[in-house]
Design a protein around this motif. Structure first.
Motif, PDB file in Angstrom:
ATOM      1  N   MET A 171       0.831  -1.199   0.000  1.00  0.00           N
ATOM      2  CA  MET A 171       0.000   0.000   0.000  1.00  0.00           C
ATOM      3  C   MET A 171       0.860   1.241   0.000  1.00  0.00           C
ATOM      4  O   MET A 171       0.452   2.291  -0.451  1.00  0.00           O
ATOM      5  N   TYR A 172       2.069   1.124   0.559  1.00  0.00           N
ATOM      6  CA  TYR A 172       2.950   2.275   0.606  1.00  0.00           C
ATOM      7  C   TYR A 172       3.823   2.289  -0.642  1.00  0.00           C
ATOM      8  O   TYR A 172       4.438   1.305  -1.006  1.00  0.00           O
ATOM      9  N   ASP A 173       3.888   3.490  -1.303  1.00  0.00           N
ATOM     10  CA  ASP A 173       4.710   3.637  -2.509  1.00  0.00           C
ATOM     11  C   ASP A 173       5.176   5.084  -2.572  1.00  0.00           C
ATOM     12  O   ASP A 173       4.364   6.014  -2.450  1.00  0.00           O
ATOM     13  N   ASP A 174       6.481   5.289  -2.781  1.00  0.00           N
ATOM     14  CA  ASP A 174       7.025   6.656  -2.844  1.00  0.00           C
ATOM     15  C   ASP A 174       6.433   7.452  -3.997  1.00  0.00           C
ATOM     16  O   ASP A 174       6.200   8.655  -3.872  1.00  0.00           O
ATOM     17  N   ALA A 175       6.182   6.789  -5.115  1.00  0.00           N
ATOM     18  CA  ALA A 175       5.640   7.497  -6.277  1.00  0.00           C
ATOM     19  C   ALA A 175       4.226   7.997  -6.003  1.00  0.00           C
ATOM     20  O   ALA A 175       3.792   9.007  -6.557  1.00  0.00           O
ATOM     21  N   THR A 176       3.504   7.333  -5.135  1.00  0.00           N
ATOM     22  CA  THR A 176       2.153   7.763  -4.794  1.00  0.00           C
ATOM     23  C   THR A 176       2.170   8.910  -3.803  1.00  0.00           C
ATOM     24  O   THR A 176       1.361   9.839  -3.903  1.00  0.00           O
ATOM     25  N   TRP A 177       3.089   8.867  -2.855  1.00  0.00           N
ATOM     26  CA  TRP A 177       3.085   9.865  -1.793  1.00  0.00           C
ATOM     27  C   TRP A 177       3.704  11.193  -2.194  1.00  0.00           C
ATOM     28  O   TRP A 177       3.368  12.228  -1.604  1.00  0.00           O
ATOM     29  N   PHE A 178       4.603  11.219  -3.173  1.00  0.00           N
ATOM     30  CA  PHE A 178       5.191  12.506  -3.572  1.00  0.00           C
ATOM     31  C   PHE A 178       4.141  13.492  -4.074  1.00  0.00           C
ATOM     32  O   PHE A 178       4.099  14.639  -3.625  1.00  0.00           O
ATOM     33  N   PRO A 179       3.252  13.105  -4.994  1.00  0.00           N
ATOM     34  CA  PRO A 179       2.257  14.090  -5.445  1.00  0.00           C
ATOM     35  C   PRO A 179       1.304  14.505  -4.323  1.00  0.00           C
ATOM     36  O   PRO A 179       0.854  15.667  -4.274  1.00  0.00           O
ATOM     37  N   VAL A 180       0.994  13.587  -3.406  1.00  0.00           N
ATOM     38  CA  VAL A 180       0.090  13.933  -2.304  1.00  0.00           C
ATOM     39  C   VAL A 180       0.745  14.979  -1.410  1.00  0.00           C
ATOM     40  O   VAL A 180       0.146  16.012  -1.080  1.00  0.00           O
ATOM     41  N   CYS A 181       1.980  14.739  -1.002  1.00  0.00           N
ATOM     42  CA  CYS A 181       2.666  15.675  -0.104  1.00  0.00           C
ATOM     43  C   CYS A 181       2.960  17.000  -0.802  1.00  0.00           C
ATOM     44  O   CYS A 181       2.795  18.074  -0.204  1.00  0.00           O
ATOM     45  N   ALA A 182       3.376  16.945  -2.052  1.00  0.00           N
ATOM     46  CA  ALA A 182       3.669  18.178  -2.791  1.00  0.00           C
ATOM     47  C   ALA A 182       2.394  18.983  -3.002  1.00  0.00           C
ATOM     48  O   ALA A 182       2.390  20.226  -2.878  1.00  0.00           O
ATOM     49  N   GLY A 183       1.289  18.316  -3.301  1.00  0.00           N
ATOM     50  CA  GLY A 183       0.020  19.024  -3.497  1.00  0.00           C
ATOM     51  C   GLY A 183      -0.464  19.668  -2.205  1.00  0.00           C
ATOM     52  O   GLY A 183      -0.938  20.814  -2.210  1.00  0.00           O
ATOM     53  N   LEU A 184      -0.360  18.967  -1.081  1.00  0.00           N
ATOM     54  CA  LEU A 184      -0.762  19.560   0.193  1.00  0.00           C
ATOM     55  C   LEU A 184       0.097  20.769   0.546  1.00  0.00           C
ATOM     56  O   LEU A 184      -0.409  21.796   1.025  1.00  0.00           O
ATOM     57  N   SER A 185       1.397  20.673   0.290  1.00  0.00           N
ATOM     58  CA  SER A 185       2.280  21.804   0.577  1.00  0.00           C
ATOM     59  C   SER A 185       1.970  22.988  -0.326  1.00  0.00           C
ATOM     60  O   SER A 185       1.963  24.141   0.124  1.00  0.00           O
ATOM     61  N   ALA A 186       1.684  22.724  -1.625  1.00  0.00           N
ATOM     62  CA  ALA A 186       1.369  23.818  -2.551  1.00  0.00           C
ATOM     63  C   ALA A 186       0.076  24.512  -2.152  1.00  0.00           C
ATOM     64  O   ALA A 186      -0.005  25.745  -2.148  1.00  0.00           O
ATOM     65  N   LEU A 187      -0.958  23.724  -1.790  1.00  0.00           N
ATOM     66  CA  LEU A 187      -2.217  24.336  -1.324  1.00  0.00           C
ATOM     67  C   LEU A 187      -1.993  25.159  -0.058  1.00  0.00           C
ATOM     68  O   LEU A 187      -2.570  26.241   0.105  1.00  0.00           O
ATOM     69  N   GLY A 188      -1.153  24.656   0.844  1.00  0.00           N
ATOM     70  CA  GLY A 188      -0.869  25.381   2.074  1.00  0.00           C
ATOM     71  C   GLY A 188      -0.136  26.683   1.821  1.00  0.00           C
ATOM     72  O   GLY A 188      -0.404  27.699   2.476  1.00  0.00           O
ATOM     73  N   VAL A 189       0.792  26.688   0.871  1.00  0.00           N
ATOM     74  CA  VAL A 189       1.535  27.916   0.560  1.00  0.00           C
ATOM     75  C   VAL A 189       0.590  28.955  -0.039  1.00  0.00           C
ATOM     76  O   VAL A 189       0.660  30.153   0.294  1.00  0.00           O
ATOM     77  N   VAL A 190      -0.311  28.533  -0.915  1.00  0.00           N
ATOM     78  CA  VAL A 190      -1.283  29.472  -1.498  1.00  0.00           C
ATOM     79  C   VAL A 190      -2.186  30.024  -0.392  1.00  0.00           C
ATOM     80  O   VAL A 190      -2.454  31.239  -0.332  1.00  0.00           O
ATOM     81  N   ALA A 191      -2.659  29.160   0.512  1.00  0.00           N
ATOM     82  CA  ALA A 191      -3.510  29.619   1.610  1.00  0.00           C
ATOM     83  C   ALA A 191      -2.733  30.553   2.528  1.00  0.00           C
ATOM     84  O   ALA A 191      -3.276  31.549   3.040  1.00  0.00           O
ATOM     85  N   ALA A 192      -1.447  30.303   2.738  1.00  0.00           N
ATOM     86  CA  ALA A 192      -0.624  31.161   3.577  1.00  0.00           C
ATOM     87  C   ALA A 192      -0.469  32.539   2.939  1.00  0.00           C
ATOM     88  O   ALA A 192      -0.466  33.561   3.642  1.00  0.00           O
TER      89      ALA A 192
END
Length: 186
Positions: free
Chosen positions: A1-22
């Motif tokens: 269930m764990y895969d680095d290729a899956t988690w990179f877009p999730v973490c990058a997307g959350l960080s990008a949304l957070g920066v825009v909200a900031a």
């Protein structure tokens, strides 16, 4: 269930949304609100880059498994019921033990004061007789202690009583009365 290729877009997307909200929080509510939101925004990417995603995933999966096993297991609920019974029984038993030891101390005080009172009356009559003969110790008791030391108030009051007066029915309750007064009950 764990895969680095899956988690990179999730973490990058959350960080990008957070920066825009900031950015919007910085413009509308000030620098403190924007900086605080920016700090939260970079956390998902920091977690991914340090490799903690796998750790958090493992901990989260184990926690979900434990909670689901906890909620649906009758054995666990029986264990919780026994914890509750123990949580009730232990403090109640301790309170009962304290109450019993206090009652035993009061009862022991009554019996020793009763024997002292009987013994001191007999000694008092001997001491008076020996004083008439001319003994050196006019008011000393045979133990050599100071007069009245270590004796309850009831014993000291009982010495001067004549045989004609009836005894006070509440004579043995001075210690209880004192305890009640200390606690503000009486």
């Amino acid at each position: 269930m764990y895969d680095d290729a899956t988690w990179f877009p999730v973490c990058a997307g959350l960080s990008a949304l957070g920066v825009v909200a900031a950015f919007f929080a910085f413009r509308r509510r000030g620098a403190a609100a924007g900086l605080r939101l920016f700090g939260w925004a970079v956390l998902p990417m920091a977690i991914y880059l340090t490799g903690m995603v796998r750790l958090l995933w493992t901990v989260g999966a184990a926690l979900v498994k434990w909670v689901s096993g906890f909620v649906f297991s009758p054995y666990v609920w029986a264990g919780l019921a026994l914890f509750g019974v123990a949580a009730i029984c232990l403090p109640v038993a301790a309170a009962m033990r304290r109450r019993r030891s206090r009652a035993g101390e009061v009862e022991a005080g009554r019996t020793t004061s009763g024997t002292r009172a009987a013994g001191s009356n007999a000694v008092g009559s001997n001491a008076v007789g020996s004083n008439a003969v001319g003994s050196k110790s006019a008011g000393a008791n045979p133990g050599g202690t100071a007069k009245g030391a270590g004796k309850p108030k009831a014993v000291e009051q009982g010495k001067g009583r004549s045989k004609d007066k009836p005894e006070d029915p509440l004579a043995g309750f001075e210690d209880i009365d004192e305890i009640l007064k200390r606690r503000g009950i009486s």
